[in-house]
Structure formats: C-alpha cells, structure tokens
Design a protein around this motif. Structure first.
Motif, PDB file in Angstrom:
ATOM      1  N   VAL A 112       0.831  -1.197   0.000  1.00 51.19           N
ATOM      2  CA  VAL A 112       0.000   0.000   0.000  1.00 51.19           C
ATOM      3  C   VAL A 112       0.873   1.258   0.000  1.00 51.19           C
ATOM      4  O   VAL A 112       0.602   2.230  -0.722  1.00 51.19           O
ATOM      5  N   GLN A 113       1.940   1.234   0.795  1.00 48.02           N
ATOM      6  CA  GLN A 113       2.839   2.383   0.848  1.00 48.02           C
ATOM      7  C   GLN A 113       3.533   2.591  -0.496  1.00 48.02           C
ATOM      8  O   GLN A 113       3.720   3.731  -0.942  1.00 48.02           O
ATOM      9  N   GLN A 114       3.911   1.491  -1.157  1.00 49.06           N
ATOM     10  CA  GLN A 114       4.545   1.594  -2.468  1.00 49.06           C
ATOM     11  C   GLN A 114       3.591   2.191  -3.495  1.00 49.06           C
ATOM     12  O   GLN A 114       3.969   3.035  -4.316  1.00 49.06           O
ATOM     13  N   VAL A 115       2.322   1.763  -3.444  1.00 49.15           N
ATOM     14  CA  VAL A 115       1.314   2.330  -4.349  1.00 49.15           C
ATOM     15  C   VAL A 115       1.131   3.814  -4.077  1.00 49.15           C
ATOM     16  O   VAL A 115       1.018   4.630  -5.001  1.00 49.15           O
ATOM     17  N   ARG A 116       1.112   4.183  -2.793  1.00 48.49           N
ATOM     18  CA  ARG A 116       0.939   5.595  -2.429  1.00 48.49           C
ATOM     19  C   ARG A 116       2.080   6.439  -2.999  1.00 48.49           C
ATOM     20  O   ARG A 116       1.860   7.556  -3.494  1.00 48.49           O
ATOM     21  N   GLU A 117       3.293   5.904  -2.946  1.00 51.07           N
ATOM     22  CA  GLU A 117       4.434   6.638  -3.490  1.00 51.07           C
ATOM     23  C   GLU A 117       4.376   6.691  -5.015  1.00 51.07           C
ATOM     24  O   GLU A 117       4.674   7.721  -5.621  1.00 51.07           O
ATOM     25  N   ASN A 118       3.989   5.569  -5.645  1.00 52.72           N
ATOM     26  CA  ASN A 118       3.909   5.526  -7.111  1.00 52.72           C
ATOM     27  C   ASN A 118       2.882   6.516  -7.651  1.00 52.72           C
ATOM     28  O   ASN A 118       3.080   7.120  -8.713  1.00 52.72           O
ATOM     29  N   LEU A 119       1.779   6.668  -6.932  1.00 50.00           N
ATOM     30  CA  LEU A 119       0.709   7.563  -7.378  1.00 50.00           C
ATOM     31  C   LEU A 119       0.922   9.002  -6.931  1.00 50.00           C
ATOM     32  O   LEU A 119       0.172   9.892  -7.337  1.00 50.00           O
ATOM     33  N   GLY A 120       1.917   9.225  -6.116  1.00 51.48           N
ATOM     34  CA  GLY A 120       2.173  10.581  -5.645  1.00 51.48           C
ATOM     35  C   GLY A 120       1.042  11.144  -4.812  1.00 51.48           C
ATOM     36  O   GLY A 120       0.704  12.332  -4.915  1.00 51.48           O
ATOM     37  N   LEU A 121       0.468  10.314  -3.929  1.00 47.37           N
ATOM     38  CA  LEU A 121      -0.702  10.735  -3.168  1.00 47.37           C
ATOM     39  C   LEU A 121      -0.375  11.743  -2.068  1.00 47.37           C
ATOM     40  O   LEU A 121      -1.285  12.309  -1.460  1.00 47.37           O
ATOM     41  N   GLY A 122       0.909  11.983  -1.818  1.00 44.16           N
ATOM     42  CA  GLY A 122       1.274  12.987  -0.829  1.00 44.16           C
ATOM     43  C   GLY A 122       1.292  14.403  -1.391  1.00 44.16           C
ATOM     44  O   GLY A 122       1.416  15.378  -0.643  1.00 44.16           O
ATOM     45  N   LYS A 123       1.140  14.527  -2.719  1.00 43.56           N
ATOM     46  CA  LYS A 123       1.163  15.836  -3.356  1.00 43.56           C
ATOM     47  C   LYS A 123      -0.207  16.522  -3.251  1.00 43.56           C
ATOM     48  O   LYS A 123      -1.208  15.872  -2.937  1.00 43.56           O
ATOM     49  N   PRO A 124      -0.274  17.840  -3.534  1.00 47.18           N
ATOM     50  CA  PRO A 124      -1.577  18.510  -3.611  1.00 47.18           C
ATOM     51  C   PRO A 124      -2.463  17.869  -4.682  1.00 47.18           C
ATOM     52  O   PRO A 124      -1.961  17.234  -5.627  1.00 47.18           O
ATOM     53  N   VAL A 125      -3.781  18.048  -4.521  1.00 43.82           N
ATOM     54  CA  VAL A 125      -4.741  17.377  -5.410  1.00 43.82           C
ATOM     55  C   VAL A 125      -4.515  17.760  -6.868  1.00 43.82           C
ATOM     56  O   VAL A 125      -4.534  16.893  -7.758  1.00 43.82           O
ATOM     57  N   LEU A 126      -4.287  19.038  -7.165  1.00 50.46           N
ATOM     58  CA  LEU A 126      -4.077  19.463  -8.551  1.00 50.46           C
ATOM     59  C   LEU A 126      -2.818  18.840  -9.143  1.00 50.46           C
ATOM     60  O   LEU A 126      -2.793  18.457 -10.323  1.00 50.46           O
ATOM     61  N   ALA A 127      -1.765  18.723  -8.320  1.00 51.36           N
ATOM     62  CA  ALA A 127      -0.538  18.087  -8.797  1.00 51.36           C
ATOM     63  C   ALA A 127      -0.778  16.604  -9.064  1.00 51.36           C
ATOM     64  O   ALA A 127      -0.270  16.043 -10.042  1.00 51.36           O
TER      65      ALA A 127
END
Length: 321
Positions: A48-63
C-alpha cells in the motif's frame, strides 16, 4: 469545413478532460484510502505504501491530477496488482477480440439493415415490405444475449446433436491464423450483436426512404426517364445516408455495452470480459484504464463519423449548415 471539424475536435477534447476529471475524483479524491483501493484489500502495508508513493498521493490534489493526466497520455494506465501486469498490457492482449467483434457487427448490421430498409420502401405494402417489417419487429424485440443464446442453440447445439458442426460455440481465433477461421469463429457473435441494430437501421432506412422517394426531385428524375435503380441508389439513398451516419455516431457510443454481454455469452476473451472480471475482483486500475480507453475510442469514432458527415453533406463543406 475546417471550422466544423475544429469545433468537433475541441468538443472531443473537452469530453475527455471531463471524463478524466470525473474518474480522478471518483477514485482518488473520494473518501477512503486511494492506495488501499488500488492495491486491494489483501495487499500488505508495504505494498500500500509503495502504491501511495507511485501515485504521488502525498502531493496537492491538482498536482496529483496533473500526474494522472500525464501518465494516461504517455500510455501508463496503471498496474494491476491482482494480475501482476501493467493495465495497458492486459488491454492490448484483449483488444483484438473486441475490435474484431465490434467492427464486424457494425459492418454486418449496415449490410443487413440498409438493404432491407430500401427493399421495404421501394414497394410499401408488398410481400417483401411485410417480410422486412417482420424482420424489424423480431430484431427490436429481443436483446442481444437472447439472440446469442438462440444462435448457439440453433446453429451450434442442434447441428452437433445431428452429428456435424455448422459453427463453433465461440472463442476467438486471431486473424493471423487465417481470415476464414477468424471469421468462422465470429459469425455467431456478430449475428447476435448485429441483429437488433440491423432491425433499427432497417426501420430508419425505410422511413427515410419513403419520405425521400416522395420528394419533387425524385419525381423529376423519374420523369426524365432515369432507371429506377439510379433514382433509388444515386438520388434517394444519398439523402438517407446523412441521418444514418448521425445514428451510427450515437450507436458507437453504446456498442461496448452490447459487446460485454456478447463476449460473456460466447466466451470471447475481449475487453468486455476483462471489465467484468475487474469489477468482480475490484481491480480498480484495470477499471480506470478500461473506462479511459473506452472514452477515448468513443470520441475518436464520433470524430470519424463527423468526417463521413462532412463528406456526405455539401452544406457542411460550404459552411451552410
């Protein structure tokens, strides 16, 4: 004409933008953990953490949305953690079957529906007109899965019971194995998917032809001594093709829905069956990829129909329409 096509292309781009925004909001902004939804309920915390990093889910929504659009434009439709394959690879493996099914069905319903409609309109009230009306009534009364099951029973099961094979039960054979073998395995799926639309096009062609054949310019052409075949096909049919083309553009948009059912009935391993499997297994990257790709092909198909419309209607080329 250039202005007409520019408007259509601009509208197509707007549709694709709205589709991508809706999918992004639905899967990545809606309540819940998008990484968990994409990876699946059985995925480990590390996955799950790897997917979160791959999708860039820590960035702002527009990014995140910008990254989502750029990945899609580059052909990166995600990764199926259940199949352990890129989504684009899965779709590419299934696409030939679906394209063969849909393209063949379109050709078949045009080759059946338009001639039957013309035949009925040339002599309304005659025996062939009544036969055409029966075809229309039967075709619009049965959904594609019922026609598919009836075709399997009548053209596969009964001949097998009698000791010979008329058509195979289903499955897809690549065209590289031979055109005849490819078409032989698709005849029954084509029929079941095409008959309902063929009946609709026969009814539409008949109605349009009856109206056109009563016009003054048709009576003038007949008064000049032109052959009936020239009057019907050169003058009458040309006027009918424009509304038929418009109808075709609308039907392409719903064709995939019928293809999904037909693929399930005949066991064709196409995009429709892949979509069903993805929904059943909650494989969200595959669902997202199929929806995006389906939207893209629907838009492209409608642009092609618009080009045909321009070729058929001189008023569009001159800017009169």
């Amino acid at each position: 004409m250039i202005g007409f096509l520019a408007k259509r292309v601009g509208f197509a781009a707007l549709v694709l933008f709205l589709l991508s925004a809706f999918i992004f909001l639905l899967f990545f902004v809606a309540p819940g953990d998008p990484a968990r939804l994409v990876a699946g309920e059985r995925a480990s915390d590390a996955q799950v953490q790897q997917v979160r990093e791959n999708l860039g889910l820590g960035k702002p929504v527009l990014a995140q949305y910008g990254d989502f659009v750029m990945r899609s434009l580059s052909g990166d439709l995600g990764f199926s953690y259940r199949n352990q394959q890129p989504v684009l690879t899965l779709i590419q493996q299934r696409m030939p079957a679906t394209i063969s099914l849909c393209a063949g069905a379109v050709v078949m319903w045009l080759l059946l529906g338009i001639p039957i409609g013309i035949m009925s309109a040339r002599k309304p009230g005659s025996l062939r007109d009544r036969l055409g009306q029966v075809f229309i009534l039967v075709g619009v009364s049965f959904p594609s899965f019922v026609l598919g099951m009836a075709a399997l029973y009548c053209l596969y099961f009964l001949p097998r019971q009698a000791g010979f094979t008329l058509f195979p039960a289903g499955s897809y054979k690549p065209i590289s194995d031979g055109v005849l073998d490819w078409a032989w395995h698709l005849v029954l799926p084509w029929l079941s998917l095409a008959l309902t639309s063929a009946a609709i096009y026969a009814r539409l062609t008949r109605g349009q032809m009856l109206e056109v054949l009563g016009e003054d310019y048709i009576r003038t052409a007949r008064a000049k001594g032109l052959k009936e075949r020239v009057v019907v096909f050169k003058h009458g049919l040309r006027a009918v093709l424009t509304p038929l083309t418009t109808q075709l553009g609308a039907d392409v948009a719903v064709l995939l829905g019928g293809a999904i059912v037909t693929e399930q009935v005949f066991g064709l391993q196409g995009i429709g069956s892949l979509a069903v499997q993805a929904v059943n297994s909650q494989d969200r990257p595959v669902i997202i990829g199929i929806v995006l790709l389906a939207g893209f092909f629907i838009v492209v198909a409608n642009i092609v129909v618009d080009l045909l419309y321009v070729a058929l209607d001189p008023r569009v080329r001159t800017g009169a329409a």
